[in-house]
Scaffold this active site. Structure first.
Site, PDB file in Angstrom:
ATOM      1  N   GLU A   1      -0.672  -3.269   1.952  1.00 50.08           N
ATOM      2  CA  GLU A   1      -1.036  -2.497   0.472  1.00 50.08           C
ATOM      3  C   GLU A   1      -0.541  -3.365  -0.559  1.00 50.08           C
ATOM      4  O   GLU A   1      -1.447  -3.476  -1.865  1.00 50.08           O
ATOM      5  CB  GLU A   1      -0.373  -1.119   0.527  1.00 50.08           C
ATOM      6  CG  GLU A   1      -0.747  -0.042   1.555  1.00 50.08           C
ATOM      7  CD  GLU A   1       0.081   0.932   1.726  1.00 50.08           C
ATOM      8  OE1 GLU A   1       1.651   0.603   1.061  1.00 50.08           O
ATOM      9  OE2 GLU A   1      -0.270   1.600   3.550  1.00 50.08           O
TER      10      GLU A   1
ATOM     11  N   GLY B   1      -1.813   4.281   7.779  1.00 53.37           N
ATOM     12  CA  GLY B   1      -2.200   5.232   7.003  1.00 53.37           C
ATOM     13  C   GLY B   1      -3.480   6.438   7.599  1.00 53.37           C
ATOM     14  O   GLY B   1      -3.866   7.224   6.772  1.00 53.37           O
TER      15      GLY B   1
ATOM     16  N   GLY C   1       5.100   3.456   8.688  1.00 54.45           N
ATOM     17  CA  GLY C   1       5.377   4.425   7.275  1.00 54.45           C
ATOM     18  C   GLY C   1       5.355   6.344   7.598  1.00 54.45           C
ATOM     19  O   GLY C   1       6.680   6.494   7.544  1.00 54.45           O
ATOM     20  N   GLY C   2       3.619   6.406   7.448  1.00 51.98           N
ATOM     21  CA  GLY C   2       4.225   8.190   7.529  1.00 51.98           C
ATOM     22  C   GLY C   2       5.461   8.885   7.922  1.00 51.98           C
ATOM     23  O   GLY C   2       6.460   9.600   7.831  1.00 51.98           O
TER      24      GLY C   2
ATOM     25  N   HIS D   1       2.997  -6.904   2.205  1.00 57.16           N
ATOM     26  CA  HIS D   1       2.384  -5.750   3.309  1.00 57.16           C
ATOM     27  C   HIS D   1       1.201  -5.238   2.591  1.00 57.16           C
ATOM     28  O   HIS D   1       0.648  -6.072   1.450  1.00 57.16           O
ATOM     29  CB  HIS D   1       2.786  -4.067   3.125  1.00 57.16           C
ATOM     30  CG  HIS D   1       2.297  -3.874   3.419  1.00 57.16           C
ATOM     31  ND1 HIS D   1       1.706  -2.776   3.382  1.00 57.16           N
ATOM     32  CD2 HIS D   1       3.515  -2.926   4.898  1.00 57.16           C
ATOM     33  CE1 HIS D   1       1.366  -1.842   4.254  1.00 57.16           C
ATOM     34  NE2 HIS D   1       2.502  -1.887   5.159  1.00 57.16           N
TER      35      HIS D   1
ATOM     36  N   SER E   1      -0.457   3.736  12.235  1.00 54.14           N
ATOM     37  CA  SER E   1       0.134   5.256  12.726  1.00 54.14           C
ATOM     38  C   SER E   1       0.567   5.411  13.626  1.00 54.14           C
ATOM     39  O   SER E   1       0.446   5.547  14.459  1.00 54.14           O
ATOM     40  CB  SER E   1      -1.906   5.335  12.900  1.00 54.14           C
ATOM     41  OG  SER E   1      -1.574   5.280  11.646  1.00 54.14           O
TER      42      SER E   1
ATOM     43  N   ASN F   1       9.073   2.496   7.528  1.00 55.63           N
ATOM     44  CA  ASN F   1       8.837   1.663   5.790  1.00 55.63           C
ATOM     45  C   ASN F   1       8.262   2.486   4.788  1.00 55.63           C
ATOM     46  O   ASN F   1       6.746   3.545   4.512  1.00 55.63           O
ATOM     47  CB  ASN F   1       7.087   0.491   5.846  1.00 55.63           C
ATOM     48  CG  ASN F   1       7.118   0.833   4.324  1.00 55.63           C
ATOM     49  OD1 ASN F   1       7.116   1.020   3.494  1.00 55.63           O
ATOM     50  ND2 ASN F   1       5.158  -0.604   4.406  1.00 55.63           N
ATOM     51  N   TRP F   2       9.238   3.073   3.610  1.00 60.36           N
ATOM     52  CA  TRP F   2       8.736   4.639   3.101  1.00 60.36           C
ATOM     53  C   TRP F   2       7.728   4.391   2.146  1.00 60.36           C
ATOM     54  O   TRP F   2       7.670   5.178   1.486  1.00 60.36           O
ATOM     55  CB  TRP F   2      10.196   5.326   2.367  1.00 60.36           C
ATOM     56  CG  TRP F   2      11.487   5.214   3.584  1.00 60.36           C
ATOM     57  CD1 TRP F   2      11.632   5.681   4.865  1.00 60.36           C
ATOM     58  CD2 TRP F   2      12.694   5.825   3.145  1.00 60.36           C
ATOM     59  NE1 TRP F   2      12.926   6.305   5.430  1.00 60.36           N
ATOM     60  CE2 TRP F   2      13.383   6.196   4.258  1.00 60.36           C
ATOM     61  CE3 TRP F   2      13.189   6.238   1.569  1.00 60.36           C
ATOM     62  CZ2 TRP F   2      13.997   7.524   4.318  1.00 60.36           C
ATOM     63  CZ3 TRP F   2      14.382   6.567   1.523  1.00 60.36           C
ATOM     64  CH2 TRP F   2      15.102   6.596   2.613  1.00 60.36           C
ATOM     65  N   LYS F   3       7.543   3.014   1.878  1.00 55.66           N
ATOM     66  CA  LYS F   3       6.316   3.088   0.901  1.00 55.66           C
ATOM     67  C   LYS F   3       7.151   3.535  -0.250  1.00 55.66           C
ATOM     68  O   LYS F   3       8.335   3.835  -0.886  1.00 55.66           O
ATOM     69  CB  LYS F   3       4.922   3.621   1.322  1.00 55.66           C
ATOM     70  CG  LYS F   3       4.438   2.955   2.308  1.00 55.66           C
ATOM     71  CD  LYS F   3       3.744   2.693   3.090  1.00 55.66           C
ATOM     72  CE  LYS F   3       3.158   2.255   3.824  1.00 55.66           C
ATOM     73  NZ  LYS F   3       1.560   2.527   4.872  1.00 55.66           N
TER      74      LYS F   3
ATOM     75  N   GLU G   1      -0.220  -5.765  11.605  1.00 57.33           N
ATOM     76  CA  GLU G   1      -0.548  -4.557  11.056  1.00 57.33           C
ATOM     77  C   GLU G   1      -2.152  -4.613  11.377  1.00 57.33           C
ATOM     78  O   GLU G   1      -2.153  -5.339   9.763  1.00 57.33           O
ATOM     79  CB  GLU G   1       0.310  -3.875   9.625  1.00 57.33           C
ATOM     80  CG  GLU G   1       1.456  -3.801  10.017  1.00 57.33           C
ATOM     81  CD  GLU G   1       2.877  -3.212   9.305  1.00 57.33           C
ATOM     82  OE1 GLU G   1       2.631  -1.577   9.517  1.00 57.33           O
ATOM     83  OE2 GLU G   1       2.417  -2.694   8.091  1.00 57.33           O
TER      84      GLU G   1
HETATM   85  P1  13P Z   1       1.330   4.208   8.874  1.00 60.77           P
HETATM   86  O1  13P Z   1       2.644   4.368  10.252  1.00 60.77           O
HETATM   87  O2  13P Z   1       1.934   5.371   7.889  1.00 60.77           O
HETATM   88  O3  13P Z   1       0.245   4.153   9.190  1.00 60.77           O
HETATM   89  O4  13P Z   1       2.161   2.905   7.446  1.00 60.77           O
HETATM   90  C1  13P Z   1       2.337   1.871   8.449  1.00 60.77           C
HETATM   91  C2  13P Z   1       2.586   0.874   7.656  1.00 60.77           C
HETATM   92  O5  13P Z   1       1.645   0.163   6.624  1.00 60.77           O
HETATM   93  C3  13P Z   1       4.176   0.609   8.123  1.00 60.77           C
HETATM   94  O6  13P Z   1       4.288  -0.778   6.678  1.00 60.77           O
END
Ligand code: 13P
Length: 255
Positions: A101, A177, A238-239, A99, A217, A13-15, A171
């Site tokens: 967020e 994050g 994510g990251g 998600h 994470s 998930n590149w956000k 999640e």
């Molecule tokens: P991180 O891997 O950056 O913690 O993000 C997880 C996430 O929200 C994937 O959708």
């Protein structure tokens, strides 16, 4: 539990990261690193404007492209939104819905998450449905209740047939994050609870076939241990998905 009936899905998930030209490079680099790794499905969920260049770069590779949100109406006066049919025509195959967020910053509720999931499934997209508890809920000992309720509300009205295209991403919000990962035991327990609810809603067989990912994470250092758990069928990353070398190591861990 029969983990062998499910194929792991490692999804990035590149956000809100990467311009279209950066996306092209990152998808190409990722595709090169995961070439021939057929032990799991590999998906990158990118910003809407990156979809075209991401699909171009993923052509002929084993990387599939998805979006990060979708609107539930088919068309109309919904400024800034994108419909499932629009996504489908770009060649995107997956879409993330719910998600944390989006729930946290954009007013997404279980009701709208459910509507978005249904619209995406009706169009034929794979849905990566995200849910998970916040820190206060975990500390209050109500994680099981929260994720069970989210599973029921978010899947309301989705048929057993449609469930073949649903991936659940557990999640825990406190792990996203933050560098704070759920322990493999916590991830396994929560994914197992979600699987139990799916068995209750549909059938034991369908629950055994449903892919349930862990996200929060996850990185190249902790993926192998998380993925070794019987109820953890992949990851939503994510990251670490922004760095092809790191992401491909997570794909390696899922082989
Ligand atoms: P991180 O891997 O950056 O913690 O993000 C997880 C996430 O929200 C994937 O959708």
């Amino acid at each position: 539990m029969k983990k062998e009936v499910r194929k792991a899905v490692i999804a990035g998930n590149w956000k809100m990261n990467m311009t279209p030209s950066q996306a092209k490079e990152a998808v190409a680099a990722t595709a090169k690193l995961v070439e021939g790794k057929s032990g799991c499905d590999v998906v990158l969920c990118v910003p809407f404007v990156d979809i075209a260049s991401a699909i171009e770069a993923a052509k002929g590779t084993n990387v599939k492209i998805g979006a990060q949100n979708v609107h539930f109406e088919k068309k109309g006066a919904f400024t800034g939104e994108v419909s499932a049919d629009m996504l489908l025509e770009t060649g995107a195959e997956y879409v993330i819905v719910g998600h944390s967020e989006r729930r946290q910053y954009f007013g997404e509720t279980d009701e709208t998450v459910n509507k978005r999931a249904k619209a995406a499934l009706d169009a034929g997209l794979f849905v990566i449905l995200c849910l998970g508890e916040v820190l206060e809920q975990r500390q209050a000992g109500i994680t099981a209740e929260i994720i069970s309720m989210q599973t029921k509300l978010d899947l309301a009205g989705i048929t057993a047939e449609q469930m073949k295209k649903v991936i659940i991403a557990y999640e825990p919000v406190w792990a996203i994050g933050t560098g704070l990962t759920a322990t493999p035991e916590q991830a396994d327990e929560a994914c197992g609870i979600i699987r139990g609810v799916i068995a209750e809603l549909y059938s034991a067989e369908l629950a055994e076939a449903t892919v349930i990912q862990y996200g929060g994470s996850m990185n190249d250092g902790n993926a192998a241990e998380l993925l070794s758990k019987v109820n953890v069928d992949g990851g939503l990353i994510g990251g670490a998905s922004l760095v092809p070398e790191k992401f491909s190591k997570i794909v390696d861990a899922a082989q």
